[in-house]
Design an enzyme around this catalytic site. Structure first.
Site, PDB file in Angstrom:
ATOM      1  N   VAL A  79      42.034  37.693  38.984  1.00  0.00           N
ATOM      2  CA  VAL A  79      40.592  37.801  38.722  1.00  0.00           C
ATOM      3  C   VAL A  79      40.401  38.138  37.238  1.00  0.00           C
ATOM      4  CG1 VAL A  79      38.453  38.948  39.343  1.00  0.00           C
ATOM      5  CG2 VAL A  79      40.210  38.550  41.094  1.00  0.00           C
ATOM      6  N   VAL A  81      37.777  37.639  33.569  1.00  0.00           N
ATOM      7  CA  VAL A  81      36.555  37.229  32.867  1.00  0.00           C
ATOM      8  C   VAL A  81      36.817  37.353  31.369  1.00  0.00           C
ATOM      9  CG1 VAL A  81      34.113  37.701  32.434  1.00  0.00           C
ATOM     10  CG2 VAL A  81      35.034  37.930  34.758  1.00  0.00           C
ATOM     11  N   GLY A  89      27.267  38.711  34.404  1.00  0.00           N
ATOM     12  CA  GLY A  89      27.165  38.252  35.781  1.00  0.00           C
ATOM     13  C   GLY A  89      28.236  37.271  36.211  1.00  0.00           C
ATOM     14  N   VAL A  90      29.263  37.062  35.364  1.00  0.00           N
ATOM     15  CA  VAL A  90      30.293  36.073  35.698  1.00  0.00           C
ATOM     16  C   VAL A  90      31.117  36.542  36.895  1.00  0.00           C
ATOM     17  CG1 VAL A  90      32.363  34.895  34.876  1.00  0.00           C
ATOM     18  CG2 VAL A  90      30.396  35.182  33.350  1.00  0.00           C
ATOM     19  N   THR A  92      30.320  38.715  39.179  1.00  0.00           N
ATOM     20  CA  THR A  92      29.464  38.736  40.374  1.00  0.00           C
ATOM     21  C   THR A  92      29.313  37.345  40.967  1.00  0.00           C
ATOM     22  OG1 THR A  92      28.244  40.681  39.596  1.00  0.00           O
ATOM     23  CG2 THR A  92      27.141  39.269  41.211  1.00  0.00           C
ATOM     24  N   TYR A 120      35.682  47.107  42.477  1.00  0.00           N
ATOM     25  CA  TYR A 120      35.507  46.266  43.660  1.00  0.00           C
ATOM     26  C   TYR A 120      34.702  46.887  44.790  1.00  0.00           C
ATOM     27  CZ  TYR A 120      38.589  43.150  41.238  1.00  0.00           C
ATOM     28  OH  TYR A 120      39.116  42.306  40.293  1.00  0.00           O
ATOM     29  N   PHE A 410      49.815  41.536  45.079  1.00  0.00           N
ATOM     30  CA  PHE A 410      49.514  40.181  44.637  1.00  0.00           C
ATOM     31  C   PHE A 410      48.334  40.188  43.681  1.00  0.00           C
ATOM     32  CE2 PHE A 410      47.687  41.064  48.833  1.00  0.00           C
ATOM     33  CZ  PHE A 410      46.345  40.841  48.625  1.00  0.00           C
TER      34      PHE A 410
END
Length: 410
Positions: A79, A81, A89-90, A92, A120, A410
């Site tokens: 994950v 950005v 807001g990317v 989200t 999270y 992971f």
């Protein structure tokens, strides 16, 4: 405004460059090859600003052991950005689309390991398992309160390991909630690779199994070693790093730990990601010799479809409670429901009666595998108990013989 869409295989290298930028990483060629191969097997979502890939996430196609069942469960990873697009807001948008796709695919739960715990919870993920780092001072014989299993130990060639320990691991996985599946590729790339991705000074994987020849194995350990002395006594003796240890009985576990502590030219055994109920912590005779040096949140879980998740797991005791569930990201989960569950089955239906317990969905997820007690969350002010005893009744029903746990990061 970014566009959220699937990331084609041709963009995997771009996705990796973004992830390495975000996580301040620069793996060698072999590590990059592993990451590329892994992402080819994952579902991939990207956030594009024009032609630029500014956000990315991938999802493993896992199944996760839950009490009494094995459920489809995407495992989120990579994950990322771009630093130029933070707080726009990317993340989200990516998380919302991932939740939508997970629900549409019929997976009632999703999971991840959090690089930053603060992120999270707002997406409905709760910490569902804990891990511990255990260290053994092996400069002297391991003191035990029980007799180790006397059956023979033998080394296994890593090339033959999957066929032998893979089925054993799968059977053990079913007995403890919170453990994802492993296919052959994951075994080879994440557990049995010649070089460790995190520490290139560690040696190759070694596998020891216990059991009479021709009989099913009764346990195994997967470990690596590192020679730390290098002529400098201040650096101390060699290290044995335990990656995984599984055993049928405490006596089998004792035999494996005793073997590790007795390896020549080593003086320390370190096991990362052990369960908090590891029998070693009970049968070790000297807790100054066997110490827990760290405890940390491990697997984070999201109940994507609360009804499906609750009705597809088993229950240790009968319970009937009315739950008020809040879920700002997936409103279909929100509302008041009567949970009637027990060994004979589960019903979860809309209710008009007053709530006995009020949960945010992240806290219900934390309790789901049995590793977090609702009563603890009531005491912390995170769950509202409107009917005295309701939390204790729910905890009794959620109870599992073994604490949920996984070392499959992971």
């Amino acid at each position: 405004m970014v566009d959220i869409r699937e990331v084609p295989e041709a963009d995997i290298d771009r996705a990796l460059e973004l992830a390495y930028l975000v996580f301040h990483d620069r793996p060698e060629a072999e590590g990059r090859r592993r990451h590329h191969a892994l992402l080819r097997t994952c579902a991939r979502l990207g956030a594009y600003d024009g032609d630029a890939l500014v956000g990315f996430m991938a999802a493993h196609d896992f199944r996760l052991s839950v009490p009494g069942a094995d459920l489809p469960c995407p495992g989120l990873t990579f994950v990322s950005v771009a630093p130029t697009h933070r707080r726009r807001g990317v993340l989200t948008a990516l998380m919302d689309e991932q939740l939508r796709r997970t629900g549409a695919a019929g997976s009632p739960i999703a999971a991840l390991w959090a690089s930053e715990s603060a992120i999270y919870g707002r997406f409905g993920y709760g910490c569902a398992t804990q891990g511990a780092t255990v260290e053994i001072d092996s400069t002297r014989p391991l003191a035990l309160r029980i007799a180790p299993d006397a059956r023979p130990l033998r080394l296994v060639d890593p090339r033959d390991a999957i066929a032998l320990i893979g089925p054993y691991h799968e059977a053990a996985r079913a007995g403890r909630p919170g453990r994802p599946t492993r296919d052959a590729e994951r075994w080879n790339e994440s557990w049995l690779s010649e070089q460790d991705e995190e520490d290139e000074e560690l040696g190759p994987p070694r596998i020891i199994v216990l059991g009479d020849p021709g009989e099913p194995i009764a346990g195994y350990v997967l470990y690596r070693t590192k020679h730390e002395a290098d002529g400098a006594p201040a650096r101390g003796p060699g290290l044995v790093r335990v990656d995984e240890l599984e055993a049928d009985t405490p006596a089998v576990a004792a035999a494996l730990w005793d073997c590790l502590a007795g390896l020549d030219l080593t003086g320390r055994v370190r096991a990362w990601g052990r369960p908090l109920d590891d029998p070693l912590l009970r049968f070790a005779a000297d807790r100054d010799q066997v110490r827990v040096t760290a405890q940390f949140p491990a697997l984070w879980l999201r109940l994507v479809d609360v009804r499906a998740a609750l009705t597809r797991r088993s229950w240790a005791a009968p319970v009937e409670v009315v739950l008020e569930v809040a879920d700002v990201r997936l409103p279909a989960n929100a509302g008041r429901y009567r949970l009637k569950a027990g060994p004979d089955g589960t019903a979860y239906e809309r209710a008009t009666a007053p709530a006995d317990l009020e949960f945010d969905v992240r806290d219900l997820a934390a309790c789901y595998l049995g590793g977090t007690r609702a009563a603890e969350l009531v005491a912390a002010g995170l769950v509202a108990e409107r009917t005295p005893g309701a939390a204790a009744a729910l905890d009794a029903a959620l109870h599992t013989p073994l604490l949920p746990h996984t070392a499959d990061e992971f």
